[in-house]
Design a protein around this motif. Sequence first.
Motif, mmCIF file in Angstrom:
data_model
loop_
_atom_site.group_PDB
_atom_site.id
_atom_site.type_symbol
_atom_site.label_atom_id
_atom_site.label_comp_id
_atom_site.label_asym_id
_atom_site.label_seq_id
_atom_site.Cartn_x
_atom_site.Cartn_y
_atom_site.Cartn_z
ATOM 1 N N VAL A 37 55.136 84.383 54.678
ATOM 2 C CA VAL A 37 53.854 84.514 53.987
ATOM 3 C C VAL A 37 53.634 83.231 53.197
ATOM 4 C CG1 VAL A 37 52.415 85.855 52.446
ATOM 5 C CG2 VAL A 37 54.158 87.007 53.837
ATOM 6 N N ASP A 38 52.701 82.429 53.675
ATOM 7 C CA ASP A 38 52.431 81.129 53.067
ATOM 8 C C ASP A 38 52.064 81.326 51.597
ATOM 9 O OD1 ASP A 38 51.287 78.447 52.630
ATOM 10 O OD2 ASP A 38 51.321 78.324 54.822
ATOM 11 N N GLY A 39 52.815 80.681 50.719
ATOM 12 C CA GLY A 39 52.467 80.695 49.289
ATOM 13 C C GLY A 39 52.795 81.976 48.538
ATOM 14 N N LEU A 40 53.625 82.833 49.124
ATOM 15 C CA LEU A 40 53.944 84.095 48.434
ATOM 16 C C LEU A 40 55.100 83.883 47.455
ATOM 17 C CD1 LEU A 40 53.179 87.154 48.255
ATOM 18 C CD2 LEU A 40 55.139 87.576 49.747
ATOM 19 N N GLU A 78 55.967 71.865 49.874
ATOM 20 C CA GLU A 78 54.731 71.984 50.645
ATOM 21 C C GLU A 78 54.979 72.787 51.924
ATOM 22 O OE1 GLU A 78 51.908 68.384 49.345
ATOM 23 O OE2 GLU A 78 53.311 67.827 50.917
ATOM 24 N N THR A 79 53.874 73.091 52.607
ATOM 25 C CA THR A 79 53.915 74.038 53.732
ATOM 26 C C THR A 79 54.828 73.619 54.887
ATOM 27 O OG1 THR A 79 51.748 74.847 53.167
ATOM 28 C CG2 THR A 79 52.471 75.234 55.420
ATOM 29 N N ILE A 80 54.632 72.394 55.382
ATOM 30 C CA ILE A 80 55.457 72.002 56.542
ATOM 31 C C ILE A 80 56.921 71.878 56.127
ATOM 32 C CG2 ILE A 80 55.177 69.474 56.273
ATOM 33 C CD1 ILE A 80 55.383 71.402 59.616
ATOM 34 N N GLY A 175 47.950 81.220 60.939
ATOM 35 C CA GLY A 175 46.619 80.744 60.597
ATOM 36 C C GLY A 175 46.580 79.220 60.593
ATOM 37 N N LYS A 176 47.740 78.587 60.377
ATOM 38 C CA LYS A 176 47.808 77.122 60.271
ATOM 39 C C LYS A 176 48.665 76.538 61.380
ATOM 40 C CE LYS A 176 47.914 76.879 55.235
ATOM 41 N NZ LYS A 176 48.759 76.537 54.087
ATOM 42 N N ASP A 177 48.296 75.361 61.864
ATOM 43 C CA ASP A 177 49.138 74.658 62.837
ATOM 44 C C ASP A 177 50.552 74.458 62.283
ATOM 45 O OD1 ASP A 177 48.405 72.780 60.907
ATOM 46 O OD2 ASP A 177 47.395 71.429 62.309
ATOM 47 N N VAL A 316 47.178 84.362 51.906
ATOM 48 C CA VAL A 316 47.607 84.386 50.499
ATOM 49 C C VAL A 316 47.563 82.968 49.923
ATOM 50 C CG1 VAL A 316 49.558 84.807 48.940
ATOM 51 C CG2 VAL A 316 49.016 86.465 50.739
ATOM 52 N N ASP A 317 48.064 82.008 50.702
ATOM 53 C CA ASP A 317 48.078 80.624 50.232
ATOM 54 C C ASP A 317 46.663 80.094 50.020
ATOM 55 O OD1 ASP A 317 49.569 77.927 49.940
ATOM 56 O OD2 ASP A 317 48.012 77.503 51.423
ATOM 57 N N THR A 318 45.791 80.351 50.987
ATOM 58 C CA THR A 318 44.430 79.811 50.887
ATOM 59 C C THR A 318 43.700 80.417 49.694
ATOM 60 O OG1 THR A 318 44.535 79.811 53.299
ATOM 61 C CG2 THR A 318 42.446 79.200 52.320
ATOM 62 N N ALA A 363 58.842 82.990 52.412
ATOM 63 C CA ALA A 363 57.632 82.203 52.171
ATOM 64 C C ALA A 363 58.017 80.733 52.175
ATOM 65 C CB ALA A 363 57.019 82.581 50.826
ATOM 66 N N ASP A 364 57.016 79.880 52.365
ATOM 67 C CA ASP A 364 57.295 78.443 52.505
ATOM 68 C C ASP A 364 57.329 77.711 51.165
ATOM 69 O OD1 ASP A 364 54.594 78.960 52.215
ATOM 70 O OD2 ASP A 364 53.964 77.258 53.442
ATOM 71 N N HIS A 365 56.790 78.333 50.128
ATOM 72 C CA HIS A 365 56.779 77.768 48.775
ATOM 73 C C HIS A 365 56.119 78.795 47.881
ATOM 74 C CE1 HIS A 365 52.516 77.133 49.490
ATOM 75 N NE2 HIS A 365 52.823 76.519 50.613
ATOM 76 N N GLY A 366 56.132 78.540 46.561
ATOM 77 C CA GLY A 366 55.430 79.419 45.633
ATOM 78 C C GLY A 366 54.062 78.869 45.317
ATOM 79 N N MET A 497 47.414 74.463 43.112
ATOM 80 C CA MET A 497 48.319 73.674 43.936
ATOM 81 C C MET A 497 49.764 74.134 43.818
ATOM 82 S SD MET A 497 48.237 71.499 46.138
ATOM 83 C CE MET A 497 46.834 70.616 46.752
ATOM 84 N N HIS A 498 50.558 73.706 44.785
ATOM 85 C CA HIS A 498 52.011 73.843 44.712
ATOM 86 C C HIS A 498 52.551 72.479 45.097
ATOM 87 C CE1 HIS A 498 51.674 73.935 49.101
ATOM 88 N NE2 HIS A 498 50.655 74.728 48.906
ATOM 89 N N GLY A 499 53.842 72.307 45.177
ATOM 90 C CA GLY A 499 54.375 71.009 45.592
ATOM 91 C C GLY A 499 55.353 70.391 44.601
#
Length: 557
Positions: A37-40, A78-80, A175-177, A316-318, A363-366, A497-499
């Motif tokens: 879940v992106d950004g969870l 970040e996501t990738i 949803g994202k490449d 969730v991320d968007t 998740a890929d990040h918070g 933002m996150h990162g």
Amino acid sequence: MNRTNFISKSFLILLIISMVSTAEAELEIKLVLQLTVDGLRTDLLNRSLQHHGNSGFQYLLKKGTFYTNAHYQHANTETIVGHTTLATGAFPSVHGMIGNVWFDREAGELSYNIEDPKHPLIPSRESAIKGEQVDPAQKLSRTQGRSPSAILAPTFSDGLAAYYGGRSKIFGVSGKDRGAVPMAGQVGKAFWFSTDTGDFVTSTYYYDAYPDWVQKWNSQLKADQYAGSSWELLEDPSTYLLYAQDDRPYEADLRGFGRVFPHNFAQSGNKIFYTQLFASPVGDKLLLDFTKTLVRNEQMGKDAIPDYLSVSFSSVDTVNHFFGPSSLETEDVVRQLNRTLSELLEFIDKTVGLKHTLIVVSADHGMADMPEYMTELGYSAGRLDPDEIVTIANKAGKQFGIDEIVRFFYRPYLYLDDKKITAVKADRSEVELAIAKVLTDLDGIALAVPSSNLSARQTNPLLEYVSRNFHASRSGDIYIIQEPYWFLFEKGPVAAMHGSPWRYDTHVPIIFAGPGIKAQKVHRLVHPVDVAPTMAAFLGMSPPGSSQGSLLIEVLQ
Ligand SMILES: [Zn+2]
């Protein structure tokens, strides 16, 4: 032994053999379902759990092992970077995905992580409108070609392919490449949502032409069915913690999408329409629909060879980005995701059987709360102007007789001009340290450090994070870490933002559920690099080639 005894003993032995083989059959994994879940951020999940009944996440927590204290250990969350870390079990210094975007020193231009001009997008329809791109990283990619070629480490899915003689079916959808491609590895197939067309698309790396079932799904124009409708709260408003703060001036408004409920979608044909869907629970619902179609048509989980399906949910991320993690919108999108997830689990139970499925969630990040929100609460926070950072660094370069020493800045990395440093015969590390020092003195910057020379690593644990993020040809010369709740970019169409390496950005859930896995909460510190090797161990496989994680032993006991 008399005859009766012999018969009863033989019967007993047969019974035991049949019980053991039944147990083994039940443990047989036909599908590995990796959900991201992106950004969870973990507490965004915790905040909504009481509203999930017994379904979705609650079901997984009641059946599986939930690691409540999992943190990324790299600096650029970040996501990738997160997805590839989950997929490979390696750090970005090894898998090479050090950021959504980096500066290619040789080509003298920016690289978008999985961009690959050699593998263009396969057009999904003739007369596509060009959607307006608001994703700041996507916006920087020059072509729509995508492939995993720039990923430098093997994934769990690559290992699965090798172990089972190429007989496992392997798919990554998102949803994202950048949520789909890293998970599918070099061997699997990937599909992602296009905000240009509302279709799920892929590139020539994976196919020469769309499979019939994909073409059919796209031809049904499922995204367009939401045109003119709206995103409403799922449940009674009074059940939401943040109901009273729906309208906040610093939330983003996606061209009439508004800052308060209901959020109205534009008409199809509008350039921002598909992005609006993506910034609402609809993005995840469309992904679910596409995933079900994939499972049916590709016959996933139908035989004794385990297949792999990665589903990365992006909404969730968007929503976090446009409205902030402490928004009514984020509260609702997590509840709605829970519905989507519970529908997916029901579907997998019917088609494959949950008793034959290993489910892994992370998740890929918070996510960070917006500086404007934190300031309102009384916390000192703000936004740093990237141009100002460059101006100050250039000024510091002048003491070495160098004009415009900064070749490029894309957060978090500052790239210096090598040729100019060489031309004046300056000591490179001296230059880097001098620039890092003036930047560290700036309000809102916690630390700027030469990213390759981390001799002070032992004295500051943050530098370990920077070091794990360092790849010689891709990383910039100076790594900039903002202070907590400060952002390294000005407010644009994206608000939050996150990162950073701060805990709100590194904290993610890890859940393992499947046959033989105990229902338990584990609070010890673990890391997303542990996920891929644990998945491999669960199947009796060796860890992915470059993996650096440890085994999550509670899953395997
Ligand atoms: Zn992400």
